[in-house]
Enzyme design. Sequence first.
Site, short mmCIF file in Angstrom:
data_model
loop_
_atom_site.label_atom_id
_atom_site.label_comp_id
_atom_site.label_asym_id
_atom_site.label_seq_id
_atom_site.Cartn_x
_atom_site.Cartn_y
_atom_site.Cartn_z
N ASP A 106 32.58 21.07 -13.38
CA ASP A 106 32.12 20.33 -13.29
C ASP A 106 32.24 18.77 -14.26
OD1 ASP A 106 29.59 18.69 -11.64
OD2 ASP A 106 28.28 19.44 -12.93
N HIS B 293 23.99 7.75 -14.60
CA HIS B 293 22.97 8.74 -14.88
C HIS B 293 23.36 9.03 -16.20
CE1 HIS B 293 22.21 13.89 -15.26
NE2 HIS B 293 23.30 13.58 -15.23
N GLU C 288 20.74 19.41 -9.88
CA GLU C 288 21.69 17.74 -9.75
C GLU C 288 22.18 18.05 -8.25
OE1 GLU C 288 24.51 18.33 -13.00
OE2 GLU C 288 22.40 17.90 -14.74
N GLU D 175 25.32 16.69 -6.08
CA GLU D 175 26.85 16.79 -6.52
C GLU D 175 27.45 16.20 -5.39
OE1 GLU D 175 28.22 18.58 -9.80
OE2 GLU D 175 26.28 17.82 -10.61
N ASP E 267 24.04 21.57 -8.38
CA ASP E 267 24.18 22.56 -10.04
C ASP E 267 23.09 21.81 -10.56
OD1 ASP E 267 25.55 23.33 -11.73
OD2 ASP E 267 26.10 20.94 -12.78
N ARG F 293 17.45 23.20 -17.82
CA ARG F 293 16.91 22.25 -19.72
C ARG F 293 16.86 22.23 -20.34
NH1 ARG F 293 20.67 18.07 -16.76
NH2 ARG F 293 20.12 18.06 -14.31
N GLN G 164 19.47 24.79 -21.86
CA GLN G 164 20.60 24.23 -21.87
C GLN G 164 20.54 22.86 -24.05
OE1 GLN G 164 21.03 20.94 -19.13
NE2 GLN G 164 23.25 20.15 -19.51
N LYS H 170 24.01 26.74 -17.03
CA LYS H 170 24.02 26.09 -15.61
C LYS H 170 24.96 27.22 -14.85
CE LYS H 170 24.62 21.64 -16.68
NZ LYS H 170 23.93 20.22 -15.85
N THR I 122 25.54 27.71 -8.86
CA THR I 122 25.63 26.64 -8.39
C THR I 122 25.61 26.50 -6.93
OG1 THR I 122 26.56 26.08 -10.08
CG2 THR I 122 26.79 24.76 -7.66
N GLU J 150 15.53 13.13 -14.52
CA GLU J 150 15.94 11.41 -14.86
C GLU J 150 14.71 10.56 -14.04
OE1 GLU J 150 20.39 10.09 -13.94
OE2 GLU J 150 20.20 11.90 -13.02
#
Length: 407
Positions: free
Chosen positions: A121, A128, A194, A196, A228, A232, A235, A248, A252, A356
């Site tokens: 990834d 971002h 996420e 992607e 993904d 948080r 992480q 993570k 996925t 975000e």
Amino acid sequence: MPEQSPLETAEGDPFGPHNLPYGVFSTADEPDRRRVGVRIGDHVLDAGAAAVALGSPYAALLARPGLDALMGAGRTAWRDVRRALTAWVTVPAHRPDIEPLLHPLATVTSHLPYEVADYVDFYASEHHATNVGRIFRPDGVALTPNWKHLPIGYHGRAGTVVVSGTDVVRPSGQRKAPADPAPVFGPSVKLDIEAEVGFVVGAPSRQGVPVPQSAFRDHVFGLCLLNDWSARDLQAWEYVPLGPFLGKSFATSVSAWVTPLEALDEARVAPPARTEPLLPYLDDSDEEEPGGFDLRISVSLNGQVISEPPFAGMYWTAAQQLAHMTVNGASLRTGDLFASGTVSGPERGERGSLLELTWNGTEPLDLPGGARTFLEDGDEITLTAWAPGPDGVRVGLGEVSGRIVPA
């Protein structure tokens, strides 16, 4: 009046014969028999059975339980098979053989269409990366010094890549807020998405031999939407100094449909202007084909659109990512999957993650089902996308969805 053929798709159908994405499906009467399928409108063609019925030399590649054989056959085979499939679904003389092999999309079960060999990834959106830097380093420089010199990435977990529609179990792990005296263990309370795009490798490469940008089409079979999922809080506690791990690796999600690169020829665009000189293996100023893709993504939470990230603005291209991923001599395998990283644009409504969109939970989203900062149990996320196609027709990408279930 004769009944309209399922092969006669509506004008402007994003899954018309100009698209023809590949997938793997099973039917209710044969749930254990997986077959290669090609989507046409709101139907799926049993591609292997069609090849056998028409005496095609490509039956050995298509009459399989997965896409791996076709993917590994290389670019010439991909081109020839696509031409044959286009003829099968457009030439009226083939209809008596093809129509009985069509299955309504709503009646089949989709499966992961290939065996994922490795998963990497990347972190390719400047918007971002800048937002994340501002959130976590408000008094520092948003972008790290290396960001505009190489495509940053991490090696993920291939075994937890799942097909669209698979439930996602809320992960548990260690977390520690800045004010906490010690870490605690429990379900993630900052579960995120996420948005992607994933690129699927077909033809392998030899270990010790880097793959240049110019060989992108020789190795990449197609692309798909990808989510993904990210915990948080897990992480944030684990990622210093080595990077993402348990935050993570739990899941996925990828689309059930892989769109061939050839279907996206009209969507190729130049990437944003580079502000730092690039080393020769990453320099794409002399490449014959623009490296970007004009993909318009939409992110929905429980049916409500919350973001529309534009893929055309990604700073690093998939060809550059492929070149960087192999420049040290790492080899490619059939089924390798590499993802773009979160797709975000300059506007708030173009951000591809809740991190975000809610500015790390400080600016909740006001939604019909209640305010959201991060995902709650029962929430369902769906990504859809389209790209410009020939003669103004859109090329649809298969959606990817997943629902959060309790830890």
